[in-house]
Design a protein around this motif. Structure first.
Motif, short mmCIF file in Angstrom:
data_model
loop_
_atom_site.label_atom_id
_atom_site.label_comp_id
_atom_site.label_asym_id
_atom_site.label_seq_id
_atom_site.Cartn_x
_atom_site.Cartn_y
_atom_site.Cartn_z
N HIS A 1 -20.73 -17.78 13.94
CA HIS A 1 -21.61 -16.94 13.13
C HIS A 1 -21.73 -17.60 11.76
O HIS A 1 -20.72 -17.80 11.09
N THR B 1 -26.28 -16.99 14.97
CA THR B 1 -25.17 -16.93 15.90
C THR B 1 -25.41 -17.97 16.98
O THR B 1 -26.47 -17.99 17.60
N PHE C 1 -18.03 -18.52 19.69
CA PHE C 1 -19.04 -17.83 18.90
C PHE C 1 -18.98 -18.39 17.49
O PHE C 1 -17.92 -18.35 16.85
N THR D 1 -25.80 -9.64 18.11
CA THR D 1 -25.35 -8.59 17.20
C THR D 1 -26.32 -7.42 17.14
O THR D 1 -25.96 -6.34 16.69
#
Length: 178
Positions: free
Chosen positions: A80, A65, A78, A141
């Motif tokens: 990912h 991330t 963000f 996360t």
């Protein structure tokens, strides 16, 4: 920019796993023509199975991330990434009203070293979170110990406020929905 993940490690592990997979197939292929099929075929099959299990773990479990804060474009991005998937999400920087460290309690069964019996244990875990009007938006996360969660939250808050002494608040996470 904050990063969570393993970087180049998944690629190295993937290459090692591929080499083990190929070695297993070579052992399986050589087994019928060699004088020791009972040794090579099961060994090759185990290598193939080992490589397939690690390939699955790489494809599902490893991820990175990356979070970028950009004042010029007024965004928080963000990114990912994993071996088989990628996801991007953008949040307007103006929507960030604060930074906090989210706290949650985890309950699990653990063996008591003194008695040898299993008992319920409560653990407290933390993660840095952006606060927005729509609700909290976790930076990471996973939950971790307090110093590991507080440092990124502190860095982001100090960057947002441009105040070198700013400290993030502590918030309790909402209970899981049934």
């Amino acid at each position: 920019m904050l990063q969570q993940g393993a970087g180049r490690a998944p690629l190295v592990i993937f290459l090692i796993t591929l080499a083990v997979l190929l070695a297993g197939f070579i052992l399986i292929a050589l087994a019928p023509s060699s004088g020791v099929p009972l040794l090579l075929a099961p060994g090759g099959a185990l290598l193939v199975l080992f490589a397939l299990v690690w390939s699955y773990i790489l494809a599902v479990a490893t991820h990175t991330t990356e979070i970028s804060f950009d004042r010029r474009s007024d965004t928080v991005t963000f990114r990912h990434r994993a071996v088989l998937r990628a996801r991007h999400e953008t949040l307007p920087l103006a929507q960030v009203i604060g930074v906090a460290v989210e706290r949650t309690e985890r309950r699990f069964r653990q063996k008591d070293p003194a008695t040898g019996k299993r008992r319920m244990v409560t653990d407290v875990a933390f993660r840095p979170t952006l606060l927005t009007p729509a609700g909290p938006h976790p930076l990471l996360t996973t939950y971790t110990n307090q110093p590991t969660a507080t440092e990124p939250a502190r860095a982001v808050l100090r960057w947002l406020l441009q105040d070198p002494t700013a400290e993030p608040t502590m918030v309790d996470s909402s209970p899981p929905q049934a």
